[in-house]
Design a protein around this motif. Structure first.
Motif, PDB file in Angstrom:
ATOM      1  N   ILE A   1      21.645  27.642  40.855  1.00 38.95           N
ATOM      2  CA  ILE A   1      22.593  27.060  41.800  1.00 38.95           C
ATOM      3  C   ILE A   1      23.960  26.860  41.156  1.00 38.95           C
ATOM      4  CG2 ILE A   1      23.097  24.837  42.882  1.00 38.95           C
ATOM      5  CD1 ILE A   1      20.305  24.874  44.005  1.00 38.95           C
ATOM      6  N   GLU A   2      23.929  26.595  39.887  1.00 41.73           N
ATOM      7  CA  GLU A   2      25.181  26.436  39.161  1.00 41.73           C
ATOM      8  C   GLU A   2      25.913  27.772  39.068  1.00 41.73           C
ATOM      9  OE1 GLU A   2      27.528  23.750  37.870  1.00 41.73           O
ATOM     10  OE2 GLU A   2      25.530  23.086  37.210  1.00 41.73           O
ATOM     11  N   ALA A   3      25.141  28.817  38.792  1.00 39.94           N
ATOM     12  CA  ALA A   3      25.763  30.098  38.461  1.00 39.94           C
ATOM     13  C   ALA A   3      26.126  30.913  39.699  1.00 39.94           C
ATOM     14  CB  ALA A   3      24.830  30.913  37.562  1.00 39.94           C
ATOM     15  N   ALA A   4      25.423  30.699  40.788  1.00 43.43           N
ATOM     16  CA  ALA A   4      25.657  31.555  41.957  1.00 43.43           C
ATOM     17  C   ALA A   4      26.007  30.713  43.179  1.00 43.43           C
ATOM     18  CB  ALA A   4      24.424  32.423  42.235  1.00 43.43           C
TER      19      ALA A   4
ATOM     20  N   ARG B   1      22.612  20.192  53.040  1.00 38.03           N
ATOM     21  CA  ARG B   1      23.967  20.618  53.435  1.00 38.03           C
ATOM     22  C   ARG B   1      25.006  19.637  52.917  1.00 38.03           C
ATOM     23  NH1 ARG B   1      25.876  24.742  55.246  1.00 38.03           N
ATOM     24  NH2 ARG B   1      24.990  25.995  56.928  1.00 38.03           N
ATOM     25  N   ALA B   2      24.697  18.371  53.057  1.00 37.97           N
ATOM     26  CA  ALA B   2      25.680  17.364  52.658  1.00 37.97           C
ATOM     27  C   ALA B   2      25.904  17.368  51.152  1.00 37.97           C
ATOM     28  CB  ALA B   2      25.211  15.981  53.113  1.00 37.97           C
ATOM     29  N   GLY B   3      24.843  17.596  50.382  1.00 41.78           N
ATOM     30  CA  GLY B   3      24.973  17.503  48.933  1.00 41.78           C
ATOM     31  C   GLY B   3      25.143  18.836  48.238  1.00 41.78           C
ATOM     32  N   GLN B   4      25.285  19.857  49.053  1.00 46.61           N
ATOM     33  CA  GLN B   4      25.340  21.239  48.572  1.00 46.61           C
ATOM     34  C   GLN B   4      26.298  21.433  47.389  1.00 46.61           C
ATOM     35  OE1 GLN B   4      26.183  23.491  51.985  1.00 46.61           O
ATOM     36  NE2 GLN B   4      25.990  25.497  51.023  1.00 46.61           N
ATOM     37  N   ARG B   5      27.433  20.749  47.462  1.00 46.67           N
ATOM     38  CA  ARG B   5      28.482  20.958  46.481  1.00 46.67           C
ATOM     39  C   ARG B   5      28.048  20.644  45.052  1.00 46.67           C
ATOM     40  NH1 ARG B   5      33.445  20.179  48.897  1.00 46.67           N
ATOM     41  NH2 ARG B   5      33.723  21.776  50.501  1.00 46.67           N
ATOM     42  N   GLU B   6      27.305  19.578  44.954  1.00 46.41           N
ATOM     43  CA  GLU B   6      26.951  19.087  43.631  1.00 46.41           C
ATOM     44  C   GLU B   6      25.619  19.720  43.217  1.00 46.41           C
ATOM     45  OE1 GLU B   6      26.234  14.732  41.695  1.00 46.41           O
ATOM     46  OE2 GLU B   6      27.116  14.850  43.688  1.00 46.41           O
ATOM     47  N   ALA B   7      25.612  20.415  42.094  1.00 45.07           N
ATOM     48  CA  ALA B   7      24.421  21.185  41.702  1.00 45.07           C
ATOM     49  C   ALA B   7      23.190  20.299  41.640  1.00 45.07           C
ATOM     50  CB  ALA B   7      24.663  21.861  40.349  1.00 45.07           C
TER      51      ALA B   7
END
Lengths: 244, 244
Positions: free
Chosen positions: A186-189, A138-144
């Motif tokens: 994860i990058e694309a969606a 959850r914490a690192g979700q932002r960064e692919a």
DNA sequence: ATAGTATGATTGTCGGACAATATGGCCATC
DNA sequence: GATGGCCATATTGTCCGACAATCATACTAT
């Protein structure tokens, strides 16, 4: 029965030496963590030249039965860890042109029972590791990049909690192979990230409650969901897996 | 983030040479079946001594990336087969004190989906292999040794028919590890032999009919039945797996 | 076409050598 | 007593040269 003659078994010296040492490691005469005698001593003990010993040591090193502690000189007996095994298997898969689909199918087979077993065999420590993995995702979700690592750690935590030590060893190469495809997904969606987080939390909760069936079913859904993500992103599943 | 310094990455020459050659194999510059240049030529190409080349070759040989054709001198590029991988994994399992129970649990996870997949992906050739395995088991049932081999071949045929090339690679080490326990079981419990034969025939028939669910369920029952056999024979499942 | 033979190439094994570096003991300093 | 500097020694990484055994190949004789 045809009585075709077998070729005479003959192994060159370095192979026999390696075999001898390997046998001593496997039968625990040489314990994990112990360090081997020096090359010269081995050479005199075996009554062969040092070159031969060195070739044997390279074999054992490549088999991950011995290794050098970082920055040290002497070789110590080790036991191959999941990462090492995984590297070997990854090579083999790559050379067999195994596809992403095949790897993924294996995960679809392995993970639901793994989650179920984890629910049954959980301990305070293993459960905490899973919870931490979920929180970290959850914490690192932002960064692919971190998200992909988080997915891997989640699966590793589950396998580790299953109480079956074979599972992590078999799972590891699969995870390593999928990181590339996962990264693309994860990058694309972006919405996938949230779905992953939710699924992880449900699975984690089910495991925490000791509800094996629920954990298994959620895990099955979770893994299937990944596959749908692949298809949605038009990631071609029939491409051979990369060997990076 | 703590900024602890990583140790400087430095690899001795033989490791770098091995890496270079391995990379060429993995990226298919060196194709499977091709033979490597002679040691002397490699030494001049890399600009190092022959001893170093030899150490690198031992590493690659142990990684099953190169091998010697029987009775020949030159090394050829190969792709590691299930048997080779299996040997490595077996070593690792033995050193991790993996138990018979853990190995068996993995088979309980893998085999039912394998049978299901085999029913879906079967071809004339794969089906024939399964049928032959079943017939061979029946024929050799009397002799414990042949019976054990027959069980292994049956599972291999199933995995081969599944259309997933990862499955045979992951299954093989498990089968190898279980032969010892299977031998005891088959020796000690003669009625088990007939039960095995019947189960194999049912599974084979279900696969032949393309009935995946039935094949899966029969396989699940079959594998569970083995475990009951173990318990019946008082085979202690929690003993570490042998390293033979 | 097959079997024998000679020739060259390649591997397996040995011996020795030397520089670089890790190990371990010793000593001085704080 | 702990720490850091210093030195002798052991060990590894790398090189060189050598030679017997064996494989690959071409050539020859039957």
């Amino acid at each position: 029965m045809s009585a075709a003659f077998e070729p005479l078994p003959f192994a060159p010296g370095y192979r026999r030496v390696a075999g001898e040492i390997a046998a001593r490691i496997l039968d625990r005469t040489l314990k994990v963590g112990e360090s081997l005698p020096s090359e010269l001593e081995l050479a005199t003990q075996f009554g062969v030249n040092r070159s031969m010993i060195r070739e044997a040591l390279r074999e054992l090193e490549s088999a991950d039965l011995i290794a050098r502690r970082r920055g040290t000189k002497r070789l110590v007996v080790v036991r191959p860890a999941a990462a090492q095994i995984a590297g070997r298997l990854r090579q083999a898969f790559a050379l067999h042109d195994v596809t992403v689909r095949e790897v993924w199918e294996m995960l679809e087979v392995l993970e639901p029972p793994a989650a179920q077993a984890a629910a049954a065999a959980r301990t305070a420590a293993t459960l905490r590791r899973i919870e931490e993995a979920v929180a970290a995702y959850r914490a690192g979700q932002r960064e692919a990049r971190r998200a992909v690592d988080g997915v891997g750690e989640f699966f590793r935590a589950i396998a580790g909690a299953s109480g079956n030590r074979v599972l992590p060893l078999m799972q590891e190469p699969l995870l390593q192979l999928l990181t590339a495809a996962l990264g693309v997904l994860i990058e694309a969606a972006p919405p996938a990230r949230e779905r992953i987080a939710v699924a992880q939390e449900r699975i984690c909760a089910a495991i925490g409650d000791g509800n094996g069936e629920l954990a298994r079913d959620w895990m099955a859904k979770h893994v299937r969901d990944f596959r749908r993500g692949f298809e949605f992103c038009r990631i071609e599943l029939n491409t051979p897996v990369p060997f990076g």
